[in-house]
Write a protein that holds these residues in place. Structure first.
Motif, PDB file in Angstrom:
ATOM      1  N   VAL A 134       0.847  -1.050  -0.032  1.00  0.00           N
ATOM      2  CA  VAL A 134      -0.224  -0.027  -0.142  1.00  0.00           C
ATOM      3  C   VAL A 134       0.900   1.317  -0.071  1.00  0.00           C
ATOM      4  N   ALA A 135       2.170   1.248   0.559  1.00  0.00           N
ATOM      5  CA  ALA A 135       2.994   2.123   0.544  1.00  0.00           C
ATOM      6  C   ALA A 135       3.245   2.956  -1.055  1.00  0.00           C
ATOM      7  N   ALA A 149     -17.615  -0.480 -15.002  1.00  0.00           N
ATOM      8  CA  ALA A 149     -16.615  -1.485 -15.012  1.00  0.00           C
ATOM      9  C   ALA A 149     -15.694  -1.527 -13.819  1.00  0.00           C
ATOM     10  N   SER A 150     -15.034  -0.488 -13.396  1.00  0.00           N
ATOM     11  CA  SER A 150     -14.079  -0.543 -12.212  1.00  0.00           C
ATOM     12  C   SER A 150     -14.704  -1.196 -10.940  1.00  0.00           C
ATOM     13  N   SER A 177      -9.802   2.445  -4.620  1.00  0.00           N
ATOM     14  CA  SER A 177      -9.528   3.811  -5.174  1.00  0.00           C
ATOM     15  C   SER A 177      -8.457   3.691  -6.367  1.00  0.00           C
ATOM     16  N   PHE A 178      -7.647   2.779  -6.230  1.00  0.00           N
ATOM     17  CA  PHE A 178      -6.425   2.784  -7.009  1.00  0.00           C
ATOM     18  C   PHE A 178      -6.741   2.108  -8.340  1.00  0.00           C
ATOM     19  N   PHE A 195     -12.514   6.546   0.327  1.00  0.00           N
ATOM     20  CA  PHE A 195     -11.211   7.176   0.264  1.00  0.00           C
ATOM     21  C   PHE A 195     -10.715   8.007  -1.153  1.00  0.00           C
ATOM     22  N   ARG A 196     -11.430   7.621  -2.396  1.00  0.00           N
ATOM     23  CA  ARG A 196     -11.113   8.118  -3.649  1.00  0.00           C
ATOM     24  C   ARG A 196     -11.578   9.819  -3.748  1.00  0.00           C
TER      25      ARG A 196
END
Lengths: 243, 238, 339
Positions: free
Chosen positions: B176-177, C199-200, C277-278, C285-286
């Motif tokens: 996660v870093a 989709a995400s 979120s990534f 969080f996003r």
């Protein structure tokens, strides 16, 4: 015609021979009591009859039908079992313990099953405790539920695997009383027990098993009073002294 | 979808970047070790305070514990990265990392791990039979001596499975870093497939680093299992 | 050790007085959250428009257009009032700054509240769906592990070890960038339309489902193994098949034993859903991160986000302990297991 016929049964666990050439027959309404020191193979013998344990050699007939030709779930419906440590279904009430087999195996409706369960719980004196969970019952009450559970399936034969061994002494009486009532009512029973009083008064036949072999078998008076083998006298004598 | 997966060219690309990923692996392992170390140093007393402490101190420790355990690690990492006045500590050149970023990640992973290790240790202390303390007091030890000489040694041994568990979690969460740009394994993996024309290698690169993570967790767990067997007190774990 | 700890317990027992605080704050939090969601819900909007109240529910607004429900001004005023006396405190003026900070934070929270609520909606449904789908996979997985033959239990073991031995973030990246599932889903016209999420989000649900199924199955496995073997024997002795015995006797007990572990996994997934979120999922969080880069108030927004997650986590833990006592059976459950 015999209800249960055990012929030349052998059973080993690895190198250890637990049953050797065991044969006996039971008629309907017989009460057969098997006694013997611990490790003599008594419980194994019992478990072979409803195939919780599989025999290595020999044959076992229920009503003249070899049990390995019977569907195992069907066999277990016809042969009830009462356990030493009760094995009540911990998540179901006393009534729920009795109804599970009725609905799932016999296919009774929920209402029919409950009525039947209440009837049998009444017969073992537990009408009041039908809604209690196992953890809320005393040991003697638990075992009586176990008996009701087996009885309700209308079995042709019930196996009792040391039904009083896990009980406090003051609770043994109530269970033996239920068993005596059953015997008098004509239920066919194959019992492993150390209760010599019960063996003497209720058994039609007594079998002494030692090191996987039948040492002696006959009417209880004969084994208690005029045993043929010293080993029998010694064992029964010790047990009777103890009780 | 085009059938561009698992191309030989992509594997060759990964192989040629083996040392690049190795450096990332080293950063991942380093971050795991520092975080676990911090977690133990802070978690051990925290657990003891939760058992033997009282009043304000115990209250604070247990509340901080719930906050650390109840907050996502990514939030903690960002919070420590942006919120703490960590001075610029320069770079570690050969690992390609900024020391201040590494410290932020260590603090976040380490303090959260402390909150969990504290729980592990607390449970272990509480599982030690009351009779142990009574026996120690009855031979004349003070309460503190009994805790130090009798309770802690047994509790530490019983904590091993929990600590082992914590290791696996921290190792995986070092990934996660990536979010604050620390060049650990996952970040380096992404750097590889984000290179122009290397998008097709994404799958192979991720499989490769997943395998590295798996080997790290698996081998460490097995070695710790063995270690536990060797150092176990006979019958002392029941 | 009989009890297998898969992941350390997050919340544990919340003692009496704190419990009341959590219940009170949690009630306010969820009332607001549910009201926010309802206020912008498409289905409710249609319903009330059909009933003749077109403006009661406003689903047409994006969260950037949504109005905060509480004004920021009073909080700002308090903060300013505190700060206005700051210089009088000389070397202790930083203390005054600290005193003002909660009010600044509250003011900031009121302005960011609509966006965070919309993010929390995705966080919550992402977590709940993944937990439920994960459970559907985890039950057969754990039964196979405990009662399956060498092949079935082997497959189950390899699956759980592989998933538990690799980082969740790597798994998400594998699905999103490696496979790439997102472009696969976007090939379907209906993805992102109406009730079908974009989709995400679908990729995230798949990733979380796979990941949590492995952890859930470990909890359920150890729970199944703690069910006394005599229970299945007794079921078989009555004439139930092995599968029926597992279904009617072992699972009802085992799944009850598994509730504390399951709660823990639920809480973990709430927290780890932030990793979505990534892969561009606009969850809580996003949203916080976006607000941070718009306003540069990074610390403030992440503190607010942390409080948000804490509220979600603590109320979930409380609700699950309610569930545990609701389905509890005398003499059976986590307390009986320690005997």
């Amino acid at each position: 015609m015999s209800l249960l016929r055990v012929e030349n049964v052998d059973k080993s666990y690895g190198d250890e021979e637990v049953l050797h050439d065991v044969s006996f027959e039971m008629d309907r309404q017989d009460v057969e009591v098997i006694v013997g020191p611990s490790g003599s193979g008594k419980s194994t013998m019992l478990r072979c009859v409803n195939r919780l344990t599989e025999i290595d050699d020999g044959a076992i007939y229920l009503d003249d039908e070899e049990i390995h030709g019977i569907d195992e779930n069907d066999l277990r419906r016809r042969v009830g079992m009462v356990f030493q440590d009760f094995n009540l279904f911990a998540h179901r009430t006393a009534r729920g313990n009795v109804t599970l087999g009725l609905t799932e195996v016999l296919g009774l409706s929920k209402e029919e099953a409950q009525a039947k369960a209440d009837d049998y719980l009444g017969r073992v004196g537990l009408a009041e405790q039908a809604d209690s969970y196992p953890a809320e019952l005393s040991g003697g009450q638990k075992q009586r539920v176990g008996i009701a559970r087996a009885l309700a399936m209308d079995p042709e034969l019930i196996l009792f695997d040391e039904p009083t061994s896990a009980l406090d002494p003051e609770l043994i009486g109530e269970v033996l009383e239920v068993m005596r009532d059953l015997a008098e009512g004509g239920m066919t029973m194959l019992c492993v027990t150390h209760e010599m009083g019960f063996a003497r008064s209720a058994a039609s036949t007594l079998t002494f098993l030692d090191e996987g072999r039948i040492v002696e078998r006959g009417p209880p008076e004969q084994l208690f009073d005029t045993p043929e083998h010293d080993r029998t006298r010694q064992f029964l004598g010790e047990l009777t002294d103890l009780h | 979808m085009e059938s561009v997966f698992l191309q030989a060219g992509d594997w060759a690309f990964i192989a040629s970047n083996g040392s690049y990923l190795l450096v990332g692996t080293i950063v991942t392992v380093l971050l795991t070790v520092t975080s676990l170390g911090l977690g133990f140093l802070a978690g051990f007393p925290a657990g003891a305070i939760e058992v033997y402490g009282s009043g304000r101190l115990e209250d604070i420790v247990s509340t901080v514990g719930v906050v650390l355990r109840g907050t996502p690690i990514v939030v903690l990492i960002f919070l420590f990265h942006f919120g703490l006045p960590i001075p610029d500590l320069g770079d570690i050149q050969w690992l390609d990392i900024q020391l201040s970023t590494f410290v932020a990640a260590t603090l976040a992973l380490g303090l959260r791990s402390a909150a969990y290790q504290g729980q592990v240790f607390r449970g272990a202390i509480q599982s030690i039979d009351e009779g142990q303390m009574e026996a120690a007091r009855s031979v004349g030890m003070t309460r503190l001596q009994a805790i130090r000489r009798v309770v802690f040694p047994q509790a530490l041994r019983r904590s091993v499975p929990g600590f082992q568990n914590e290791f696996t979690i921290v190792l995986k969460d070092t990934s996660v870093a990536f979010a604050i740009g620390l060049a650990e394994l996952l970040t380096r993996a992404e750097n590889l497939y984000l290179q122009p024309g290397r998008g097709t290698a994404a799958m192979e690169v991720i499989i490769t680093i997943s395998a590295i993570y798996f080997v790290l967790t698996f081998t460490t767990n097995r070695s710790l299992d063995r270690l536990e067997d060797v150092y176990a007190t006979p019958g002392g774990n029941e | 050790m009989s009890e297998i700890e898969v992941r350390g317990s997050t919340v544990g027992e919340i003692p009496g007085r704190k419990r009341l605080v959590v219940i009170a704050v949690g009630a306010v939090f969820w009332t607001w959250l549910l009201a926010r969601w309802a206020y912008h819900n498409t289905l409710l909007d249609r319903l009330f428009t059909a009933l003749g109240f077109p403006d009661l529910v406003r689903s047409e607004l994006g969260y950037r257009q949504q109005e905060p429900w509480l004004p920021a001004a009073p909080f700002e005023a308090v903060a300013e009032a505190i700060l206005s006396v700051q210089s009088a405190f000389g070397p202790l003026e930083f203390l005054v700054g600290w005193a003002a900070w909660p009010f600044e934070l509250a003011a900031f929270a009121t302005t960011t509240e609509p966006a965070l609520a919309s993010g929390a909606f995705i966080t919550v449904y992402l977590t709940i769906l993944s937990m439920l789908f994960g459970l559907v996979i985890a039950v057969p997985l754990s039964v196979a592990r405990v009662y399956g033959g060498p092949i079935l239990s082997g497959i189950s073991l390899v699956y759980t070890e592989l998933i538990r031995g690799t980082p969740l973030l790597a798994q998400l990246f594998f699905l999103y960038f490696g496979l790439p599932l997102a472009s696969f889903f976007n090939g379907f016209a209906f993805v992102g339309e109406g009730a079908i999420p974009r989709a995400s989000i679908l990729v995230a649900i798949i990733g979380f489902t796979i990941n949590s199924s492995a952890y859930q199955s470990e909890y359920i496995r150890s729970a199944l193994q703690s069910v006394d073997a005599g229970q299945l024997t007794a079921a078989r002795a009555v004439g139930l098949s092995k599968l029926d015995g597992i279904r009617h006797v072992v699972l009802p007990q085992g799944l009850r034993f598994a509730i504390p572990g399951w709660t823990n996994e639920f809480v973990y997934l709430i927290k780890y859903s932030s990793l979505a979120s990534f892969i561009t999922v606009p969850e809580l969080f996003r949203q916080a991160r976006n607000i941070g880069s718009d306003t540069f108030q990074f610390t403030d927004i992440y503190v607010i986000a942390a409080l948000f997650y804490l509220a979600l986590v603590l109320t979930t833990a409380l609700a699950m302990s309610k569930l545990e006592s609701a389905v509890a059976i005398p003499g059976l459950g986590s307390s009986a297991r320690r005997d």
